[in-house]
Design an enzyme around this catalytic site. Structure first.
Site, PDB file in Angstrom:
ATOM      1  N   LYS A 222      -4.457   1.008  -5.489  1.00  0.00           N
ATOM      2  CA  LYS A 222      -3.384   0.108  -5.051  1.00  0.00           C
ATOM      3  C   LYS A 222      -3.994  -1.254  -4.762  1.00  0.00           C
ATOM      4  O   LYS A 222      -5.178  -1.342  -4.455  1.00  0.00           O
ATOM      5  CB  LYS A 222      -2.728   0.658  -3.781  1.00  0.00           C
ATOM      6  CG  LYS A 222      -1.358   0.092  -3.488  1.00  0.00           C
ATOM      7  CD  LYS A 222      -0.275   0.778  -4.283  1.00  0.00           C
ATOM      8  CE  LYS A 222       1.052   0.062  -4.129  1.00  0.00           C
ATOM      9  NZ  LYS A 222       2.157   0.793  -4.773  1.00  0.00           N
TER      10      LYS A 222
ATOM     11  N   LYS B 196      -4.668   4.084 -10.914  1.00  0.00           N
ATOM     12  CA  LYS B 196      -3.348   3.600 -11.304  1.00  0.00           C
ATOM     13  C   LYS B 196      -2.548   3.422 -10.030  1.00  0.00           C
ATOM     14  O   LYS B 196      -2.493   4.324  -9.191  1.00  0.00           O
ATOM     15  CB  LYS B 196      -2.681   4.651 -12.216  1.00  0.00           C
ATOM     16  CG  LYS B 196      -1.338   4.233 -12.736  1.00  0.00           C
ATOM     17  CD  LYS B 196      -1.464   3.574 -14.101  1.00  0.00           C
ATOM     18  CE  LYS B 196      -0.261   2.748 -14.474  1.00  0.00           C
ATOM     19  NZ  LYS B 196      -0.226   1.388 -13.895  1.00  0.00           N
TER      20      LYS B 196
ATOM     21  N   GLN C 244      -1.013   7.463  -3.394  1.00  0.00           N
ATOM     22  CA  GLN C 244      -0.927   7.390  -4.853  1.00  0.00           C
ATOM     23  C   GLN C 244      -1.753   8.491  -5.536  1.00  0.00           C
ATOM     24  O   GLN C 244      -1.380   8.972  -6.603  1.00  0.00           O
ATOM     25  CB  GLN C 244      -1.428   6.000  -5.290  1.00  0.00           C
ATOM     26  CG  GLN C 244      -1.019   5.594  -6.678  1.00  0.00           C
ATOM     27  CD  GLN C 244       0.389   5.030  -6.757  1.00  0.00           C
ATOM     28  OE1 GLN C 244       0.774   4.225  -5.918  1.00  0.00           O
ATOM     29  NE2 GLN C 244       1.162   5.430  -7.735  1.00  0.00           N
TER      30      GLN C 244
ATOM     31  N   THR D  76      11.702   4.172 -11.504  1.00  0.00           N
ATOM     32  CA  THR D  76      11.543   4.720 -10.150  1.00  0.00           C
ATOM     33  C   THR D  76      12.905   5.126  -9.578  1.00  0.00           C
ATOM     34  O   THR D  76      13.074   6.229  -9.043  1.00  0.00           O
ATOM     35  CB  THR D  76      10.838   3.712  -9.223  1.00  0.00           C
ATOM     36  OG1 THR D  76       9.669   3.241  -9.889  1.00  0.00           O
ATOM     37  CG2 THR D  76      10.451   4.353  -7.909  1.00  0.00           C
TER      38      THR D  76
ATOM     39  N   LYS E 259       0.528  11.567  -5.554  1.00  0.00           N
ATOM     40  CA  LYS E 259       1.711  11.291  -6.367  1.00  0.00           C
ATOM     41  C   LYS E 259       1.359  11.339  -7.847  1.00  0.00           C
ATOM     42  O   LYS E 259       2.027  11.981  -8.650  1.00  0.00           O
ATOM     43  CB  LYS E 259       2.248   9.898  -6.011  1.00  0.00           C
ATOM     44  CG  LYS E 259       3.462   9.493  -6.801  1.00  0.00           C
ATOM     45  CD  LYS E 259       3.836   8.045  -6.562  1.00  0.00           C
ATOM     46  CE  LYS E 259       3.890   7.734  -5.080  1.00  0.00           C
ATOM     47  NZ  LYS E 259       4.488   6.437  -4.801  1.00  0.00           N
TER      48      LYS E 259
ATOM     49  N   GLY F 237       3.508  -3.098 -10.926  1.00  0.00           N
ATOM     50  CA  GLY F 237       4.234  -3.843  -9.903  1.00  0.00           C
ATOM     51  C   GLY F 237       4.471  -3.028  -8.641  1.00  0.00           C
ATOM     52  O   GLY F 237       4.243  -1.823  -8.610  1.00  0.00           O
ATOM     53  N   ASP F 238       4.895  -3.687  -7.598  1.00  0.00           N
ATOM     54  CA  ASP F 238       5.336  -3.055  -6.344  1.00  0.00           C
ATOM     55  C   ASP F 238       6.172  -4.129  -5.649  1.00  0.00           C
ATOM     56  O   ASP F 238       6.682  -5.033  -6.344  1.00  0.00           O
ATOM     57  CB  ASP F 238       4.112  -2.612  -5.504  1.00  0.00           C
ATOM     58  CG  ASP F 238       4.514  -1.739  -4.306  1.00  0.00           C
ATOM     59  OD1 ASP F 238       4.838  -0.564  -4.506  1.00  0.00           O
ATOM     60  OD2 ASP F 238       4.537  -2.243  -3.160  1.00  0.00           O
TER      61      ASP F 238
HETATM   62  P1  NDP Z   1      11.083  -5.136  -4.489  1.00  0.00           P
HETATM   63  O1  NDP Z   1      10.221  -6.246  -4.036  1.00  0.00           O
HETATM   64  O2  NDP Z   1      11.725  -5.183  -5.814  1.00  0.00           O
HETATM   65  O3  NDP Z   1      12.220  -4.847  -3.392  1.00  0.00           O
HETATM   66  C1  NDP Z   1      11.915  -4.543  -2.082  1.00  0.00           C
HETATM   67  C2  NDP Z   1      13.202  -4.508  -1.290  1.00  0.00           C
HETATM   68  O4  NDP Z   1      12.938  -4.067   0.032  1.00  0.00           O
HETATM   69  C3  NDP Z   1      13.837  -5.880  -1.160  1.00  0.00           C
HETATM   70  O5  NDP Z   1      15.224  -5.722  -1.035  1.00  0.00           O
HETATM   71  C4  NDP Z   1      13.215  -6.398   0.136  1.00  0.00           C
HETATM   72  O6  NDP Z   1      13.986  -7.398   0.776  1.00  0.00           O
HETATM   73  C5  NDP Z   1      13.176  -5.146   0.969  1.00  0.00           C
HETATM   74  N1  NDP Z   1      12.057  -5.201   1.912  1.00  0.00           N
HETATM   75  C6  NDP Z   1      10.750  -5.372   1.615  1.00  0.00           C
HETATM   76  N2  NDP Z   1      10.011  -5.420   2.738  1.00  0.00           N
HETATM   77  C7  NDP Z   1      10.880  -5.279   3.747  1.00  0.00           C
HETATM   78  C8  NDP Z   1      10.741  -5.243   5.141  1.00  0.00           C
HETATM   79  N3  NDP Z   1       9.526  -5.364   5.723  1.00  0.00           N
HETATM   80  N4  NDP Z   1      11.870  -5.064   5.880  1.00  0.00           N
HETATM   81  C9  NDP Z   1      13.076  -4.927   5.292  1.00  0.00           C
HETATM   82  N5  NDP Z   1      13.274  -4.972   3.978  1.00  0.00           N
HETATM   83  C10 NDP Z   1      12.190  -5.137   3.219  1.00  0.00           C
HETATM   84  O7  NDP Z   1      10.159  -3.823  -4.361  1.00  0.00           O
HETATM   85  P2  NDP Z   1      10.373  -2.402  -5.026  1.00  0.00           P
HETATM   86  O8  NDP Z   1      11.818  -2.080  -5.121  1.00  0.00           O
HETATM   87  O9  NDP Z   1       9.519  -2.338  -6.227  1.00  0.00           O
HETATM   88  O10 NDP Z   1       9.670  -1.459  -3.944  1.00  0.00           O
HETATM   89  C11 NDP Z   1      10.406  -0.878  -2.858  1.00  0.00           C
HETATM   90  C12 NDP Z   1       9.637   0.317  -2.315  1.00  0.00           C
HETATM   91  O11 NDP Z   1       9.456   1.284  -3.363  1.00  0.00           O
HETATM   92  C13 NDP Z   1       8.226   0.025  -1.812  1.00  0.00           C
HETATM   93  O12 NDP Z   1       7.934   0.911  -0.744  1.00  0.00           O
HETATM   94  C14 NDP Z   1       7.343   0.368  -3.004  1.00  0.00           C
HETATM   95  O13 NDP Z   1       6.020   0.691  -2.618  1.00  0.00           O
HETATM   96  C15 NDP Z   1       8.084   1.604  -3.520  1.00  0.00           C
HETATM   97  N6  NDP Z   1       7.807   1.955  -4.901  1.00  0.00           N
HETATM   98  C16 NDP Z   1       8.051   1.081  -5.935  1.00  0.00           C
HETATM   99  C17 NDP Z   1       7.834   1.469  -7.237  1.00  0.00           C
HETATM  100  C18 NDP Z   1       8.192   0.591  -8.375  1.00  0.00           C
HETATM  101  O14 NDP Z   1       8.116   1.074  -9.529  1.00  0.00           O
HETATM  102  N7  NDP Z   1       8.596  -0.639  -8.180  1.00  0.00           N
HETATM  103  C19 NDP Z   1       7.250   2.789  -7.544  1.00  0.00           C
HETATM  104  C20 NDP Z   1       7.111   3.663  -6.411  1.00  0.00           C
HETATM  105  C21 NDP Z   1       7.354   3.229  -5.152  1.00  0.00           C
HETATM  106  P3  NDP Z   1      13.511  -8.929   0.629  1.00  0.00           P
HETATM  107  O15 NDP Z   1      13.700  -9.274  -0.801  1.00  0.00           O
HETATM  108  O16 NDP Z   1      14.406  -9.663   1.554  1.00  0.00           O
HETATM  109  O17 NDP Z   1      12.076  -8.942   1.059  1.00  0.00           O
END
Ligand code: NDP
Length: 444
Positions: free
Chosen positions: A126, A90, A111, A209, A114, A165-166
């Site tokens: 992943k 997962k 993961q 999250t 976690k 998703g991620d």
């Molecule tokens: P989204 O794609 O919804 O959002 C990611 C955000 O981070 C956007 O604002 C994006 O900006 C910014 N971002 C991404 N890459 C970069 C970078 N290299 N430098 C600066 N800003 C960046 O993703 P999520 O919110 O789902 O995921 C965010 C984090 O949380 C990740 O690390 C993910 O692995 C983790 N996570 C997510 C979960 C989930 O349920 N979604 C669960 C557990 C962990 P822009 O749009 O401009 O790229």
């Protein structure tokens, strides 16, 4: 040389050019040292650590897709099925140009622990691709997602591997992938989580999250006689995790003053206007510069910089290694008292060590953002029983899971004589269950 050091050295030697994977393995194995050394001869004989750091399977494939002008493109797809000792693999799918095998391996490895911490029966995996969804039309996203799934579908299933998703993968992408899976395999199965509500999605998965991050933070503060009420909070990111972290922080009485995307960041001393942020990011899929149209008094800055804003609590919710040692020093100098990681491994090794040395309450990602995958597992349960639970029911379960995660990591830290060190607490608490399952299942 100790077994732990030997395995770390081997991981670095055998997986060159994968610095994020090395970083994740080092962080986990070094903090497991007391557990491993108490039983070193047996673990070495059974190659337990070698089995832990080598994925059970890693799949790499070609993803051709066609743009709106009729041109074909090719990206690389990955799925790393890391460890199935306690349940089906997962873990999310990430679409971002920075994606490579090392990044997927670091995320898959994290993961494992976690998922174990959630207390639910889910193994670690992943996947993703170096496809860049930014600036693509809906049709182009659909073409990519369908072609990605036409290969991935051979390796996943409701009882074997259930992606979610991620970064870059939300409800739209999951919908396209689900449709393609259903068409090719001819079955309506709970093979993905984060699905839309009309076709098997769970209420509260979108929020999970971010909400979970605040539930664990709230519990940790409560145990210290504090709360979120009246606290100033700095958040990075403006995606799924950041938006719902901001929402719950505001509901709990905190003032969130920043958010960011990969181009720049917002400082809004009056508190982030969440309705505007959702409109910009969830509905119109625009850049953060648009925020000033809703809140002309806020500031927009190019580049990165949220960590320079004074705050009580910092919530990194964007991406790995976004908070370095200089940022950590600045936050501590400005009086931060708690840091909880919404993103995966957002703090560098040095930054995480600095927070702990300075006595900052530090909740590492594998505990703090476990609410997303926990709620994905609740979505799997609902799919299995062909029922839907109410928002309140799922939210309540999520909250109690996060409270349990906090007490598990707190107890493990105390048991090993490092009270308050939740990096060690989370790694040990997550590892113990996986290790027990691996031992019981023999050398496979
Ligand atoms: P989204 O794609 O919804 O959002 C990611 C955000 O981070 C956007 O604002 C994006 O900006 C910014 N971002 C991404 N890459 C970069 C970078 N290299 N430098 C600066 N800003 C960046 O993703 P999520 O919110 O789902 O995921 C965010 C984090 O949380 C990740 O690390 C993910 O692995 C983790 N996570 C997510 C979960 C989930 O349920 N979604 C669960 C557990 C962990 P822009 O749009 O401009 O790229």
């Amino acid at each position: 040389m100790s077994y732990v050091d030997e395995v770390i050295e081997r991981v670095i030697r055998e997986n060159p050019n994968e610095p994020e994977f090395h970083q994740a393995v080092k962080e986990v194995l070094l903090s497991l040292r007391p557990v491993i050394e108490a039983n070193e001869a047996q673990y070495r004989r059974d190659a337990l650590l070698e089995r832990l750091v080598n994925p059970e399977r890693q799949i790499k494939f070609r993803v051709p897709w066609i743009d709106d002008q009729g041109n074909a493109h090719v990206n690389t797809g990955y799925r790393v099925q890391f460890n199935s000792a306690i349940g089906p693999y997962k873990g999310g799918l990430r679409l971002h140009p920075s994606v490579n095998l090392g990044i997927i391996k670091f995320l898959g490895f994290e993961q494992i622990f976690k998922n174990s911490l959630t207390g639910l029966p889910i193994g670690g995996g992943k996947g993703g691709s170096d496809f860049d969804p930014k600036g693509k039309s809906d049709r182009e996203i659909m073409s990519f997602c369908q072609n990605f799934m036409s290969e991935l579908c051979k390796y996943i299933g409701a009882d074997t591997d259930v992606p979610a998703g991620d970064i870059g993968v939300g409800a739209r992408e999951i919908g396209y992938m689900f449709g393609e899976y259903k068409k090719i395999r001819g079955m309506f199965a709970g093979v993905l989580t984060g699905k839309g509500l009309p076709f098997g999605g769970s209420l509260a998965r979108t929020e999970a999250t971010g909400y979970g991050l605040l539930y664990i933070t709230e519990e940790a503060l409560k145990c210290r006689g504090q709360s979120l009420e009246g606290k100033t909070v700095v958040v990075s990111g403006a995606g799924n995790v950041a938006i719902y972290a901001i929402e719950k922080a505001q509901q709990l009485g905190a003032k969130v003053v920043t958010c960011s995307d990969s181009n720049g960041w917002i400082y809004d001393p009056n508190g982030i206007d969440l309705a505007a942020l959702k409109q910009i990011k969830e509905v119109k899929r625009q850049r953060l510069t648009e925020y000033l149209k809703y809140r002309p008094d806020a500031q927009y800055h190019e580049g990165r910089g949220v960590w320079q804003i004074p705050c009580d609590i910092a919530l990194p919710c964007a991406t790995q290694n976004e908070l370095g040692i200089e940022d950590a020093r600045q936050l501590v100098a400005n009086g931060v008292t708690a840091v909880a990681e919404g993103a995966n491994m957002p703090s560098t090794e040095e930054a995480a060590a600095y927070f702990r040395a300075e006595g900052v309450l530090f909740l590492p990602a594998k505990a703090a953002n476990a609410g997303g995958v926990a709620t994905s597992a609740l979505e799997m349960s609902q799919n299995s029983e062909r029922l839907h639970w109410t928002f309140e029911e799922v939210d309540q379960k999520l909250k109690s899971i996060m409270i349990d995660v906090y007490h598990n990591i707190d107890d493990a830290a105390k048991k090993y004589g490092v009270e308050g060190d939740y990096v060690v607490g989370a790694n040990i608490a997550g590892f113990e269950k996986v290790m027990a399952a691996m031992n019981a299942q023999g050398i496979v």
